[in-house]
Each structure stands twice: as structure tokens, then as C-alpha cells.
Design an enzyme around this catalytic site. Sequence first.
Site, PDB file in Angstrom:
ATOM      1  N   ALA A  11       0.797  -1.233   0.000  1.00  0.00           N
ATOM      2  CA  ALA A  11       0.000   0.000   0.000  1.00  0.00           C
ATOM      3  C   ALA A  11       0.826   1.278   0.000  1.00  0.00           C
ATOM      4  O   ALA A  11       0.378   2.310  -0.500  1.00  0.00           O
ATOM      5  CB  ALA A  11      -0.940  -0.005   1.205  1.00  0.00           C
ATOM      6  N   GLU A  36       1.170  -3.699   4.281  1.00  0.00           N
ATOM      7  CA  GLU A  36       2.581  -3.370   4.060  1.00  0.00           C
ATOM      8  C   GLU A  36       3.461  -4.372   4.800  1.00  0.00           C
ATOM      9  O   GLU A  36       2.999  -5.114   5.670  1.00  0.00           O
ATOM     10  CB  GLU A  36       2.902  -1.942   4.524  1.00  0.00           C
ATOM     11  CG  GLU A  36       3.026  -0.927   3.386  1.00  0.00           C
ATOM     12  CD  GLU A  36       4.098  -1.282   2.368  1.00  0.00           C
ATOM     13  OE1 GLU A  36       5.087  -1.960   2.754  1.00  0.00           O
ATOM     14  OE2 GLU A  36       3.965  -0.909   1.205  1.00  0.00           O
ATOM     15  N   ARG A  37       4.741  -4.372   4.476  1.00  0.00           N
ATOM     16  CA  ARG A  37       5.670  -5.307   5.103  1.00  0.00           C
ATOM     17  C   ARG A  37       5.945  -4.913   6.550  1.00  0.00           C
ATOM     18  O   ARG A  37       5.759  -3.766   6.949  1.00  0.00           O
ATOM     19  CB  ARG A  37       6.989  -5.325   4.317  1.00  0.00           C
ATOM     20  CG  ARG A  37       7.753  -4.024   4.416  1.00  0.00           C
ATOM     21  CD  ARG A  37       8.967  -3.975   3.515  1.00  0.00           C
ATOM     22  NE  ARG A  37       9.734  -2.757   3.728  1.00  0.00           N
ATOM     23  CZ  ARG A  37       9.412  -1.567   3.266  1.00  0.00           C
ATOM     24  NH1 ARG A  37       8.312  -1.425   2.552  1.00  0.00           N
ATOM     25  NH2 ARG A  37      10.173  -0.516   3.509  1.00  0.00           N
ATOM     26  N   THR A 101       2.040  -7.725 -10.814  1.00  0.00           N
ATOM     27  CA  THR A 101       3.471  -7.853 -10.508  1.00  0.00           C
ATOM     28  C   THR A 101       4.239  -8.301 -11.748  1.00  0.00           C
ATOM     29  O   THR A 101       3.793  -9.193 -12.472  1.00  0.00           O
ATOM     30  CB  THR A 101       3.670  -8.880  -9.382  1.00  0.00           C
ATOM     31  OG1 THR A 101       2.942  -8.451  -8.229  1.00  0.00           O
ATOM     32  CG2 THR A 101       5.131  -9.048  -9.030  1.00  0.00           C
ATOM     33  N   THR A 102       5.410  -7.714 -11.983  1.00  0.00           N
ATOM     34  CA  THR A 102       6.269  -8.138 -13.087  1.00  0.00           C
ATOM     35  C   THR A 102       7.481  -8.889 -12.545  1.00  0.00           C
ATOM     36  O   THR A 102       7.731  -8.917 -11.350  1.00  0.00           O
ATOM     37  CB  THR A 102       6.724  -6.939 -13.930  1.00  0.00           C
ATOM     38  OG1 THR A 102       7.468  -6.030 -13.103  1.00  0.00           O
ATOM     39  CG2 THR A 102       5.535  -6.209 -14.520  1.00  0.00           C
ATOM     40  N   SER A 124      -1.742 -10.200 -15.405  1.00  0.00           N
ATOM     41  CA  SER A 124      -1.273  -9.624 -16.666  1.00  0.00           C
ATOM     42  C   SER A 124       0.044  -8.902 -16.422  1.00  0.00           C
ATOM     43  O   SER A 124       0.259  -8.327 -15.351  1.00  0.00           O
ATOM     44  CB  SER A 124      -2.297  -8.641 -17.237  1.00  0.00           C
ATOM     45  OG  SER A 124      -1.809  -8.067 -18.443  1.00  0.00           O
ATOM     46  N   MET A 127      -1.724  -3.998 -16.803  1.00  0.00           N
ATOM     47  CA  MET A 127      -3.156  -3.883 -16.562  1.00  0.00           C
ATOM     48  C   MET A 127      -3.817  -2.787 -17.404  1.00  0.00           C
ATOM     49  O   MET A 127      -5.017  -2.568 -17.294  1.00  0.00           O
ATOM     50  CB  MET A 127      -3.406  -3.601 -15.082  1.00  0.00           C
ATOM     51  CG  MET A 127      -3.163  -4.796 -14.197  1.00  0.00           C
ATOM     52  SD  MET A 127      -4.433  -6.059 -14.449  1.00  0.00           S
ATOM     53  CE  MET A 127      -3.643  -7.475 -13.679  1.00  0.00           C
ATOM     54  N   HIS A 157      11.691   2.056 -20.264  1.00  0.00           N
ATOM     55  CA  HIS A 157      11.135   2.414 -18.967  1.00  0.00           C
ATOM     56  C   HIS A 157      12.115   3.312 -18.209  1.00  0.00           C
ATOM     57  O   HIS A 157      13.269   3.484 -18.607  1.00  0.00           O
ATOM     58  CB  HIS A 157      10.854   1.168 -18.124  1.00  0.00           C
ATOM     59  CG  HIS A 157       9.621   0.434 -18.541  1.00  0.00           C
ATOM     60  ND1 HIS A 157       9.614  -0.487 -19.558  1.00  0.00           N
ATOM     61  CD2 HIS A 157       8.336   0.483 -18.082  1.00  0.00           C
ATOM     62  CE1 HIS A 157       8.390  -0.978 -19.709  1.00  0.00           C
ATOM     63  NE2 HIS A 157       7.603  -0.403 -18.823  1.00  0.00           N
ATOM     64  N   HIS A 158      11.639   3.811 -17.081  1.00  0.00           N
ATOM     65  CA  HIS A 158      12.433   4.677 -16.207  1.00  0.00           C
ATOM     66  C   HIS A 158      13.682   3.951 -15.688  1.00  0.00           C
ATOM     67  O   HIS A 158      13.747   2.716 -15.686  1.00  0.00           O
ATOM     68  CB  HIS A 158      11.572   5.150 -15.024  1.00  0.00           C
ATOM     69  CG  HIS A 158      10.921   4.018 -14.285  1.00  0.00           C
ATOM     70  ND1 HIS A 158      11.507   3.378 -13.220  1.00  0.00           N
ATOM     71  CD2 HIS A 158       9.724   3.392 -14.494  1.00  0.00           C
ATOM     72  CE1 HIS A 158      10.704   2.422 -12.779  1.00  0.00           C
ATOM     73  NE2 HIS A 158       9.618   2.409 -13.538  1.00  0.00           N
ATOM     74  N   LYS A 161      13.587   0.848 -12.968  1.00  0.00           N
ATOM     75  CA  LYS A 161      12.958  -0.461 -13.195  1.00  0.00           C
ATOM     76  C   LYS A 161      13.998  -1.565 -13.067  1.00  0.00           C
ATOM     77  O   LYS A 161      15.097  -1.460 -13.636  1.00  0.00           O
ATOM     78  CB  LYS A 161      12.292  -0.508 -14.570  1.00  0.00           C
ATOM     79  CG  LYS A 161      11.470  -1.775 -14.800  1.00  0.00           C
ATOM     80  CD  LYS A 161      10.578  -1.642 -16.014  1.00  0.00           C
ATOM     81  CE  LYS A 161       9.782  -2.912 -16.263  1.00  0.00           C
ATOM     82  NZ  LYS A 161       8.890  -3.237 -15.125  1.00  0.00           N
TER      83      LYS A 161
END
Length: 271
Positions: A11, A36-37, A101-102, A124, A127, A157-158, A161
Site C-alpha cells: 500500500a 505493508e511489510r 506484478t512483473t 497480466s 493492466m 522504462h524509467h 525499473k
Amino acid sequence: MSEMRLVVVGAAGRMGRMLIKAVTEAENCRLVGAIEREGSPALGQDAGVLAGLAPLGVSVTADPLPVFAQADGVLDFTSPAGTVSFAGLAAQARIVHVVGTTGLQEEDFAKLEAAARHARIVQSGNMSLGVNLLAGLVRKVAETLGEDFDIEVLEMHHRMKVDAPSGTALLLGEAAAEGRGISLKERSVRSRDGHTGARNPGDIGFATLRGGSVVGEHSVIFAGAGERLELWHRAEDRSIFARGAVRAALWGFDKKPGYYTMADVLGLKDL
């Protein structure tokens, strides 16, 4: 439909906060949990305040089990290890688990498929509604053009990543492979360096760029003799992923346990 009770895991992260906001903006759903963790400075905070909103009366916690037990679905853009753990809990609770999640590996997908015997897994690599429509188009173009056209997937990507190729690039590569009726695992080329020799017909190449603050850019190039077709998508705001995840959760609310993708959500299987 009755109101869907949703939980956001991870979160306090950038996507987690966007997911909280997307849930509050959507119809027919409400936020009932934020995870959260252990050790996160966000623990105990109101999830709404954490996301820059008015208080929602939902405190961030590190104990997902009692929260999942009172929910209808969970939105998850965390890490492969976290996602596998949450999938097990979603299976116990028999709820919807939306996975954005990737970096997932074969063993992770196998565990998600096992969880889908009891949970409704919607997974996916992206999303975004636009990206998933693009994947359907890529599949159809690959099927239509055949091996006379070489396929290359380019993504940027940034700089922060951590996985490559991106989950979206792999999603598009899988779509191309499905269109050709081949295995992406056997025919993908992830890097080229030095004297590589001529390109093998039928291979699907990937090129990865990283830099700056790019949200996500993907293109699929079909290169033939004397002509080239390019399909591309540019993400300008990460909120598109959050909105797509909420839509996926609402779609899965009344479905039977199983493993689904955004192609199912959008009705693109027959494109």
C-alpha cells in the site's frame, strides 16, 4: 452487483497509493484493507491519508490473513515472492487476486495456477486496457503476416525499473508467438552483441532501453521485405494500470475459480 470489498497490498508504494485512489474513485467497490511489510513506516497510518486523500478509516497493517478473510478481492503490484504468498492467502479466502506484478518466473506462474484452483487469479504483465488491446492486435497481425515478416519488440522504462524485458514486452512477445503458433521460450532473442550472424527466420527479438522517468513505451515491429508495420503504446500516467486492475477485480467478482488474464476481462480472446 453488491459492493466489492478490496484490499491493496504494497500500500505504501507508488502503485499501492495509486490503487488506493483508484478504488475510492470507482463505483461498486470500497477499500477494506491495506497491507505493508513488517517494519514499514506506513504501518498504522490511515490508507486514505497515505494516498493523499481524506481519511478512509482503514489502517495499514502487516497482517494480511484477517484482512483477506473479510475481503472479496486483493490488488497486487508487489514482488514475485510477495505475490506467490498472497496468492496462497487468496486461495484460502477464495477471493479475487489481481496480479500486476512483473518479473514472475515459471515457478511463480506454476504456484499462481495452483492457487487458481480456489482463487480467481487475474494476471497480466500490464493492466492497461490499451496495452491489452495492443496484445490482441499483435496476435492477429503475427498470425496474418506469417514468417515473411520479422518481429522485434522494443521497450523503454524509467531508470529505476529492475526487471528486463518488461512484463509488458513479454506479454506482447507471447501474443506474437501465439499468433505464429510457436513457443516464445524457444524462439525469443533477448540480446545481441558481437558477430551474431544473420537473423534466424521466425525468431522474436527484444530490445530494452532504460532512462529518465519514462512510465512505459512499447512497440512491436513487423519488418518485411520493402515494408514495415509498427504497433505501439505509450503510457503517460501510471493511474491507467490502477484503473485497469480495479476493472479486472470487478470483472472477476462473480466468476468461478480459475486463472484469467486481461484478455478475458476485455473479451479479446477471439480477436
